[in-house]
Design an enzyme around this catalytic site. Structure first.
Site, mmCIF file in Angstrom:
data_model
loop_
_atom_site.group_PDB
_atom_site.id
_atom_site.type_symbol
_atom_site.label_atom_id
_atom_site.label_comp_id
_atom_site.label_asym_id
_atom_site.label_seq_id
_atom_site.Cartn_x
_atom_site.Cartn_y
_atom_site.Cartn_z
ATOM 1 N N ALA A 78 0.865 -1.225 0.085
ATOM 2 C CA ALA A 78 -0.097 -0.143 0.115
ATOM 3 C C ALA A 78 0.930 1.189 0.038
ATOM 4 O O ALA A 78 0.540 2.101 -0.527
ATOM 5 C CB ALA A 78 -1.029 -0.090 1.143
ATOM 6 N N THR A 79 2.314 1.278 0.585
ATOM 7 C CA THR A 79 3.029 2.393 0.448
ATOM 8 C C THR A 79 3.169 2.801 -0.923
ATOM 9 O O THR A 79 3.018 3.782 -1.243
ATOM 10 C CB THR A 79 4.195 1.966 1.194
ATOM 11 O OG1 THR A 79 3.819 1.864 2.647
ATOM 12 C CG2 THR A 79 5.092 3.219 1.079
ATOM 13 N N SER A 206 -3.301 -3.670 0.449
ATOM 14 C CA SER A 206 -1.790 -4.196 1.007
ATOM 15 C C SER A 206 -2.053 -5.637 1.266
ATOM 16 O O SER A 206 -3.192 -6.125 1.806
ATOM 17 C CB SER A 206 -1.499 -3.453 2.270
ATOM 18 O OG SER A 206 -0.396 -4.079 2.910
ATOM 19 N N GLY A 207 -1.193 -6.534 0.821
ATOM 20 C CA GLY A 207 -1.372 -8.108 1.075
ATOM 21 C C GLY A 207 -1.362 -8.417 2.547
ATOM 22 O O GLY A 207 -2.008 -9.281 2.857
ATOM 23 N N CYS A 332 6.658 6.744 20.071
ATOM 24 C CA CYS A 332 7.965 6.711 21.043
ATOM 25 C C CYS A 332 9.449 7.248 20.115
ATOM 26 O O CYS A 332 10.165 6.353 20.375
ATOM 27 C CB CYS A 332 8.007 5.452 21.644
ATOM 28 S SG CYS A 332 6.466 5.092 22.466
HETATM 29 C C1 LIG Z 1 -0.250 -0.876 6.655
HETATM 30 C C2 LIG Z 1 -0.674 0.422 6.082
HETATM 31 C C3 LIG Z 1 0.005 1.039 4.866
HETATM 32 C C4 LIG Z 1 1.323 0.651 4.288
HETATM 33 O O1 LIG Z 1 0.974 -0.738 3.539
HETATM 34 P P1 LIG Z 1 2.305 -1.534 3.448
HETATM 35 O O2 LIG Z 1 1.527 -2.591 2.377
HETATM 36 O O3 LIG Z 1 2.791 -2.164 4.297
HETATM 37 O O4 LIG Z 1 2.945 -0.746 2.540
HETATM 38 C C5 LIG Z 1 -0.681 2.217 4.322
HETATM 39 N N1 LIG Z 1 -1.886 2.552 4.546
HETATM 40 C C6 LIG Z 1 -2.485 1.950 5.911
HETATM 41 C C7 LIG Z 1 -3.752 2.364 6.197
HETATM 42 C C8 LIG Z 1 -2.101 0.941 6.427
HETATM 43 O O5 LIG Z 1 -2.600 0.411 7.313
#
Ligand SMILES: *Cc1c(COP(=O)(O)O)cnc(C)c1O
Length: 388
Positions: A78-79, A206-207, A332
Site C-alpha cells: 500500500a505504501t 496491501s497483502g 515513541c
Molecule cells: C499498513 C498500511 C499502509 C502501508 O502498507 P504496506 O503494504 O505495508 O506498504 C498504508 N496505509 C494504511 C492505512 C496501512 O494500514
C-alpha cells in the site's frame, strides 16, 4: 482457568500486520518451488504457467472490490500504491492542476507523498476530522476548487478503525469532477467495497493486512482515458507501463488467494469479530467504566479497538502489558512518548492520548485470548492507579 492453550504474548496487533493464512501459503507454494518462470517470458511454458497464475490472482483482487482485471496494478504494498496514485496523478496533470486534498489522520505514506507534491508545486489541503474521526462532507465540498486534481481519503483508519463515508465522498468528487483515491489497506477483505458504486478512481491495497504475504499490494486504477498516471518506476513497461519490474508470481497468487479467502468469509467473520469486539469492550468497561473508546461508536470495523485509560501513565501501562502484543497510541520516537498525530487530530486531551492502546482483533483471535486480555489490562490499570 482455560488459558492452557494460550501462547504468550497474545497477538493483538492486527493493524500492523496479519499472519499469513496457511491456506494462502498453500496456494503460493508451487510458485516458490517448481513453477519459477518469469511471467513476462511469453515464448515458453515456464512463462505461460506463471503468467496464467498472475492473471487469475488479478481477477481475484478485482472481484473483491468490484473492479475489472485490467484495472489492477500489482505493486509492493500500500505504501507504493499510495505513492503511485498521488505522485503519478500529480506529475501527469501538473500542467493543468495544482491542488490536492487529503485528511490529517491519513497514513504517513499518504501524508509524505502529499508533502513531496507540495515540494513539486502543489498546494495541499489537510482536512480536519471531527472528534469521532470522520471527515465532514461540507468541509470537503468547500475545499474543492477548479484547480483541485484529487481527493485522497482513507477507507478505514489504521489507528482507530473508523470507516469514512466513501459513498458520500465519491459523490462529492464526481459532482465536482475531481479524482477520488482511497487508501483501503485496512478495509479490503474486512468490509464490502465497490469502486463503481462509490465512484472511487484509485484504491490502494496491501497483502499483509489481510492475511496475505508481505511485499505485495495493488493499486486499482479506473479504466478509461480520463485517468492517467506518470509511473514512478522506469523499466520494461510491465503492468501496463505503470509499474516496471518482474512480478513475483508467488506473491501475486498470495494476494489473490488472500482476497478470495477474505471475501468468501467476510460476512460470517464480521459477525464473529463483532462478538469479540463487544466481549472485549464490555469486559474492560465492566471493571474500568471510565475507559474511552476512540473514534466513532458505530462507523468502525470491529477488529480495531483503540482505548484510552484516564489517570494512567501510558508508557508504564504498555511496559506492564508484556503478555499482549499491542501498540500504543503514542509515537515513541523520542524518550518522551508523544501522543500520535491521529489521536491529536481527534482533539483527545494529551493526558488521555498518552494512555491510549490499540488492541487488534483478527482471524485467529480466540475468546479465551479476549478474556485473558481483559484480565491483564484491567488488573494492570487498577494496580497502576493504586500505586499513584
Ligand atoms: C499498513 C498500511 C499502509 C502501508 O502498507 P504496506 O503494504 O505495508 O506498504 C498504508 N496505509 C494504511 C492505512 C496501512 O494500514
Amino acid at each position: 482457568m482455560s488459558d492452557a492453550k494460550i501462547s504468550l504474548p497474545i497477538y493483538m496487533d492486527y493493524q500492523a500486520t496479519t499472519p499469513l493464512d496457511p491456506r494462502v501459503l498453500e496456494d503460493m507454494m508451487p510458485y516458490l518451488t517448481g513453477k519459477f518462470g518469469n511471467p513476462h517470458s511469453s515464448s515458453h511454458k515456464y512463462g505461460w504457467e506463471t503468467a496464467d497464475a498472475v492473471e487469475r490472482a488479478r481477477a481475484q483482487v478485482a472481484a473483491t472490490i468490484g473492479a475489472q482485471e485490467k484495472e489492477i496494478v500489482f505493486t509492493s504494498g500500500a505504501t507504493e500504491s499510495n505513492n503511485l496514485a498521488i505522485k503519478g496523478a500529480g506529475r501527469f496533470y501538473r500542467k493543468y492542476r495544482d491542488h490536492m486534498i487529503t485528511v490529517a489522520t491519513e497514513h504517513k505514506c499518504v501524508l509524505e507523498s502529499m508533502a513531496a507534491m507540495e515540494r513539486e508545486g502543489y498546494s495541499v489541503t489537510y482536512l480536519p476530522v471531527a472528534a469521532d474521526g470522520i471527515v465532514d462532507l461540507d468541509g470537503l465540498r468547500e475545499s474543492i476548487t477548479e484547480r483541485t486534481l484529487l481527493v485522497s481519503v482513507m477507507s478505514v483508519n489504521n489507528e482507530i478503525g473508523v470507516i469514512q463515508n466513501l459513498a458520500g465522498i465519491g459523490a462529492v468528487c464526481r459532482e465536482r469532477r475531481v479524482f477520488f483515491h482511497t487508501d483501503a489497506a485496512q478495509a479490503v477483505g474486512k468490509m464490502p467495497l465497490d469502486v463503481t458504486a462509490d465512484n472511487i478512481d484509485m484504491m490502494s491495497i496491501s497483502g499483509h493486512k489481510l492475511y496475505g504475504p508481505k511485499g505485495i499490494g495493488a493499486l486499482y486504477v479506473r479504466a478509461g482515458a480520463r485517468l492517467k498516471l506518470d509511473p514512478i518506476m522506469s523499466g520494461g513497461g510491465q503492468e501496463g507501463g505503470l509499474r516496471s519490474g518482474t512480478l513475483s508470481p508467488a506473491l501475486c497468487v498470495g494476494l489473490g488467494s488472500a482476497c478470495a479467502t477474505a471475501s468468501g468469509e467476510m460476512a460470517a467473520e464480521a459477525i464473529r469479530l463483532r462478538g469479540q469486539f463487544d466481549r472485549f469492550v464490555d469486559g474492560i468497561r465492566a471493571r474500568l467504566p471510565d475507559a474511552v473508546l476512540n473514534g466513532h461508536r458505530h462507523r468502525r470495523i470491529p477488529g480495531n479497538v483503540s482505548l484510552s485509560f484516564p489517570d494512567v501513565d501510558g508508557a508504564l501501562l504498555l511496559a506492564r502489558l508484556r503478555e499482549l502484543a499491542v501498540s500504543s497510541g503514542a509515537a515513541c520516537a523520542s524518550a518522551v512518548a508523544e501522543p500520535s498525530y491521529v489521536l491529536r487530530a481527534l482533539g483527545i486531551p494529551e493526558r488521555l492520548a498518552q494512555a491510549s492502546i490499540r488492541f487488534g482483533i483478527g482471524r485467529f483471535t480466540t475468546d479465551a485470548e479476549i478474556d485473558y486480555a481483559i484480565d491483564t489490562v484491567t488488573s494492570n490499570v487498577t494496580r497502576l492507579r493504586k500505586a499513584v
